[in-house]
Write an enzyme that holds these catalytic residues in place. Sequence first.
Site, PDB file in Angstrom:
ATOM      1  N   ARG A  81     -20.118  22.860  17.678  1.00 22.82           N
ATOM      2  CA  ARG A  81     -21.025  23.885  18.383  1.00 22.82           C
ATOM      3  C   ARG A  81     -21.748  24.784  17.465  1.00 22.82           C
ATOM      4  O   ARG A  81     -20.872  25.926  17.086  1.00 22.82           O
ATOM      5  CB  ARG A  81     -20.482  24.598  19.849  1.00 22.82           C
ATOM      6  CG  ARG A  81     -21.250  25.656  20.371  1.00 22.82           C
ATOM      7  CD  ARG A  81     -20.828  26.064  21.695  1.00 22.82           C
ATOM      8  NE  ARG A  81     -21.293  25.152  22.934  1.00 22.82           N
ATOM      9  CZ  ARG A  81     -21.280  25.315  23.933  1.00 22.82           C
ATOM     10  NH1 ARG A  81     -20.741  26.381  24.317  1.00 22.82           N
ATOM     11  NH2 ARG A  81     -21.679  24.262  24.841  1.00 22.82           N
ATOM     12  N   HIS A  90     -28.693  19.721  23.257  1.00 22.45           N
ATOM     13  CA  HIS A  90     -27.266  19.911  23.897  1.00 22.45           C
ATOM     14  C   HIS A  90     -27.162  18.446  24.477  1.00 22.45           C
ATOM     15  O   HIS A  90     -27.217  18.226  25.758  1.00 22.45           O
ATOM     16  CB  HIS A  90     -27.140  20.773  25.023  1.00 22.45           C
ATOM     17  CG  HIS A  90     -25.778  21.136  25.412  1.00 22.45           C
ATOM     18  ND1 HIS A  90     -24.741  20.720  24.707  1.00 22.45           N
ATOM     19  CD2 HIS A  90     -25.450  22.054  26.300  1.00 22.45           C
ATOM     20  CE1 HIS A  90     -23.685  20.986  25.489  1.00 22.45           C
ATOM     21  NE2 HIS A  90     -24.121  22.019  26.427  1.00 22.45           N
ATOM     22  N   GLN A 113     -24.343  17.333  27.287  1.00 24.14           N
ATOM     23  CA  GLN A 113     -24.859  17.742  28.698  1.00 24.14           C
ATOM     24  C   GLN A 113     -25.834  17.073  29.316  1.00 24.14           C
ATOM     25  O   GLN A 113     -25.745  16.686  30.247  1.00 24.14           O
ATOM     26  CB  GLN A 113     -25.332  19.234  28.333  1.00 24.14           C
ATOM     27  CG  GLN A 113     -25.972  20.042  29.584  1.00 24.14           C
ATOM     28  CD  GLN A 113     -24.711  20.632  30.585  1.00 24.14           C
ATOM     29  OE1 GLN A 113     -23.867  20.987  30.012  1.00 24.14           O
ATOM     30  NE2 GLN A 113     -24.660  19.958  31.895  1.00 24.14           N
ATOM     31  N   ASP A 171     -31.675  26.936  33.787  1.00 24.19           N
ATOM     32  CA  ASP A 171     -30.428  27.292  32.759  1.00 24.19           C
ATOM     33  C   ASP A 171     -31.092  28.833  32.591  1.00 24.19           C
ATOM     34  O   ASP A 171     -31.988  29.320  32.888  1.00 24.19           O
ATOM     35  CB  ASP A 171     -30.635  26.480  31.499  1.00 24.19           C
ATOM     36  CG  ASP A 171     -29.511  26.919  30.583  1.00 24.19           C
ATOM     37  OD1 ASP A 171     -28.742  27.511  30.676  1.00 24.19           O
ATOM     38  OD2 ASP A 171     -29.812  26.446  29.162  1.00 24.19           O
ATOM     39  N   CYS A 175     -26.797  23.633  33.858  1.00 23.61           N
ATOM     40  CA  CYS A 175     -25.698  23.259  32.954  1.00 23.61           C
ATOM     41  C   CYS A 175     -24.334  24.224  32.863  1.00 23.61           C
ATOM     42  O   CYS A 175     -23.273  23.943  32.859  1.00 23.61           O
ATOM     43  CB  CYS A 175     -26.193  23.302  31.422  1.00 23.61           C
ATOM     44  SG  CYS A 175     -26.983  24.881  31.185  1.00 23.61           S
ATOM     45  N   ARG A 215     -19.217  16.066  32.522  1.00 19.93           N
ATOM     46  CA  ARG A 215     -19.265  16.301  31.005  1.00 19.93           C
ATOM     47  C   ARG A 215     -18.118  15.559  30.488  1.00 19.93           C
ATOM     48  O   ARG A 215     -18.254  14.676  29.430  1.00 19.93           O
ATOM     49  CB  ARG A 215     -19.012  17.652  30.536  1.00 19.93           C
ATOM     50  CG  ARG A 215     -20.146  18.722  31.089  1.00 19.93           C
ATOM     51  CD  ARG A 215     -21.457  18.514  30.007  1.00 19.93           C
ATOM     52  NE  ARG A 215     -21.155  18.595  28.738  1.00 19.93           N
ATOM     53  CZ  ARG A 215     -20.876  19.686  28.063  1.00 19.93           C
ATOM     54  NH1 ARG A 215     -21.330  20.822  28.536  1.00 19.93           N
ATOM     55  NH2 ARG A 215     -20.654  19.508  26.596  1.00 19.93           N
TER      56      ARG A 215
HETATM   57  N1   CP Z   1     -22.501  23.777  29.664  1.00 17.89           N
HETATM   58  C1   CP Z   1     -21.948  24.227  28.902  1.00 17.89           C
HETATM   59  O1   CP Z   1     -22.006  23.733  27.683  1.00 17.89           O
HETATM   60  O2   CP Z   1     -21.130  25.042  29.126  1.00 17.89           O
HETATM   61  P1   CP Z   1     -20.168  25.947  28.150  1.00 17.89           P
HETATM   62  O3   CP Z   1     -21.069  26.696  27.234  1.00 17.89           O
HETATM   63  O4   CP Z   1     -19.030  26.579  28.804  1.00 17.89           O
HETATM   64  O5   CP Z   1     -19.469  24.937  27.160  1.00 17.89           O
HETATM   65  N1  NVA Z   2     -28.927  27.289  26.876  1.00 19.91           N
HETATM   66  C1  NVA Z   2     -27.444  27.927  27.005  1.00 19.91           C
HETATM   67  C2  NVA Z   2     -26.900  26.820  27.244  1.00 19.91           C
HETATM   68  C3  NVA Z   2     -25.402  27.203  27.218  1.00 19.91           C
HETATM   69  C4  NVA Z   2     -24.608  25.984  27.895  1.00 19.91           C
HETATM   70  C5  NVA Z   2     -27.367  28.445  25.632  1.00 19.91           C
HETATM   71  O1  NVA Z   2     -27.774  27.772  24.561  1.00 19.91           O
HETATM   72  O2  NVA Z   2     -26.649  29.362  25.499  1.00 19.91           O
END
Ligand code: CP
Ligand code: NVA
Length: 331
Positions: free
Chosen positions: A108, A135, A138, A233, A280, A308
Amino acid sequence: MTSAADMRGADVLTLSNFTPRAALELFDTARRAKADITPFRRVLDGRSFALLFEKPSLRTKMSFEVGIAKLGGQPVFMDHGAQRLGARESVRDYAKNLERWVDGIIARVYLQTALEEMAEAARCPVINALSDRFHPCQALADLFTLFELAGHDAGRLRAMRLAYVGDGNNVCHSLMHAATLLGVGMTVVTPRGYAPAEDVTRECEAFAKAAGSTFAVTADLHAVEGHDAVYTDVWVSMGQGGGVDEVTRRRKVFAKYTVDAGLMERASRGRPAPAVFMHCLPAQRGMEVTDEVIDSARSVVYDQAENRMWAQNALLVHMYGNGQHHQPGAT
Ligand code: CP
Ligand code: NVA
């Protein structure tokens, strides 16, 4: 990736190189694993995975850690919250070290380009666990959730219409890829100036054309009418904070785009059943969605969270299940 067989040993940095066939094969595996994990328990026997996270996480961390353990593998979490990748040593050196110990890198990151650099350097596969651009894990879980709602029927899935309302961000991009590839009709409604990236939009137009489905990007909220699912989101993604001013500015710009009961009712018009609500998570309740909507019987947000793990496990099964594998340390 033409079929799920092409996932073996591949990097998963985006869904733009998937085919509908590969995604549907993946969903079938996810369905089977969710129904009975027993036949999959040893798929990752003896395999280790580095989980590198530059940003916070609940769902991604938990679903990969628990999911890998369910398949007999070992996840090793590396918290990079306090130290950006590339700060202590180059991303390339980092990758060249990791490949000696692990069978896969799940990362990440802030920058998609860091993932690309890592994938270029590492002999083992790299999986995108969220970047500034995409993502993919997701979106696989989200489309698998719709596939379940469609009774595991690809034809019924293709008949669905999905509206995304909010910021044209990483989650939106991957959702656009997954929906348009699979032929799910999609409408993206964002305030002016917050539309998804042009290049991703162009790709998705081509996918929708190939699938014979509809795809539109607009700032007009009237366009939410006639959808089976409404997705939103956060308005401010991780790394986009940019101080109090930016948050305040975004809240003002996005205020009309809150998914409330009225918007859900408008979305459902002309469809056979009330639209489901998708997110998400994490959600900023009272901002992009009201409590009433996210807590309603039509909300599937916790199913998405559970899925997920099943979608990612299906991915791992196809990437590492029977066949040739990278051997850590092998030259
Ligand atoms: N939806 C998602 O990726 O959640 P987290 O940021 O908690 O991993
Ligand atoms: N768009 C959000 C998604 C988190 C799962 C972010 O990048 O923070």
